[in-house]
Scaffold this motif. Sequence first.
Motif, short mmCIF file in Angstrom:
data_model
loop_
_atom_site.label_atom_id
_atom_site.label_comp_id
_atom_site.label_asym_id
_atom_site.label_seq_id
_atom_site.Cartn_x
_atom_site.Cartn_y
_atom_site.Cartn_z
N LEU A 1 20.66 -73.98 -34.77
CA LEU A 1 20.60 -74.08 -33.31
C LEU A 1 19.39 -73.30 -32.82
O LEU A 1 19.18 -72.16 -33.24
N ASN A 2 18.61 -73.92 -31.93
CA ASN A 2 17.41 -73.27 -31.42
C ASN A 2 17.33 -73.48 -29.91
O ASN A 2 17.87 -74.43 -29.38
N GLY A 3 16.63 -72.56 -29.24
CA GLY A 3 16.44 -72.66 -27.80
C GLY A 3 16.83 -71.38 -27.11
O GLY A 3 17.11 -70.36 -27.74
N LEU B 1 27.72 -67.72 -29.32
CA LEU B 1 26.39 -67.85 -29.94
C LEU B 1 25.37 -67.72 -28.83
O LEU B 1 25.48 -68.39 -27.80
N ALA B 2 24.36 -66.88 -29.02
CA ALA B 2 23.33 -66.71 -27.99
C ALA B 2 21.97 -66.53 -28.66
O ALA B 2 21.86 -65.87 -29.69
N SER B 3 20.95 -67.14 -28.06
CA SER B 3 19.60 -67.05 -28.61
C SER B 3 18.57 -67.10 -27.51
O SER B 3 18.77 -67.74 -26.47
N ASP B 4 17.45 -66.40 -27.73
CA ASP B 4 16.29 -66.47 -26.84
C ASP B 4 15.14 -67.10 -27.61
O ASP B 4 14.05 -66.56 -27.68
N HIS B 5 15.40 -68.24 -28.21
CA HIS B 5 14.46 -69.03 -29.01
C HIS B 5 14.38 -68.54 -30.46
O HIS B 5 13.53 -69.03 -31.22
N VAL C 1 25.38 -63.95 -33.10
CA VAL C 1 26.75 -64.47 -33.21
C VAL C 1 27.72 -63.32 -32.98
O VAL C 1 27.65 -62.29 -33.64
N GLN C 2 28.63 -63.48 -32.03
CA GLN C 2 29.62 -62.46 -31.70
C GLN C 2 31.01 -63.07 -31.76
O GLN C 2 31.30 -64.05 -31.08
N GLU C 3 31.87 -62.51 -32.59
CA GLU C 3 33.26 -62.97 -32.63
C GLU C 3 33.98 -62.42 -31.40
O GLU C 3 34.04 -61.22 -31.19
N LEU C 4 34.56 -63.33 -30.63
CA LEU C 4 35.27 -62.94 -29.41
C LEU C 4 36.75 -62.71 -29.68
O LEU C 4 37.31 -61.68 -29.31
N LEU C 5 37.40 -63.69 -30.31
CA LEU C 5 38.84 -63.62 -30.55
C LEU C 5 39.17 -64.30 -31.88
O LEU C 5 38.53 -65.28 -32.26
#
Length: 203
Positions: free
Chosen positions: A191-193, A137-141, A123-127
């Motif tokens: 969240l998954n995937g 939000l980014a995930s590699d499973h 999880v990265q806060e952008l603004l």
Amino acid sequence: MLGKTEAWHILDAAPGARLIAGIVPGTPAEDLRRDILAGQVINRAVYREVSAGDSLMIPAGTVHALGPGILLYEVQQSSGLTYRIYDWDRPASAGRALHPSQSAEVSRPVTAEPQPLSPAPGVQELLRCAYFVLERLASDHTPLERDTAAQSFHALTVIRGKATLHVHGASWTLKPYESVLLPAGLGCYTLNGDFEALSSRLP
């Protein structure tokens, strides 16, 4: 506060794509007002070249416009207010009215800087501002655990890959550019995937 603060996250941009994000630094407020009323504000506009992954905060009162070749995700303060300051010399029409006097009153000589993305998972806060928070939000499973904490809705939009949303024993799969609005009272969800998504909420 009246106005319409916006956040822009660039999803895709053609090589050399630009947008307008403010007014030349050092411009006196009275000079900006005069140029708006004279239909010459474009001469003071600041153009920014942008790439996919850039984010910009556009505070209320900032002169801004999109150029060609840009696809973006926008979050805004709850407001339907828009003042059209210039329309690229197109003939005036009822459907695209100009608002020079209103624009001259509220426009400010400020600029907005693109913030590049740090492409790490998680999880990265952008603004962030007083009206909303925009997160990536980014995930590699690896599952991402989230919680509305009974404080704010979470508006989610998948922008790459597929994300499976798990809520209280039920699940849904979201594909690129599909969105879901989760109410504040929902509580925990997962969240998954292999995916990238944007999440907006109240601060």
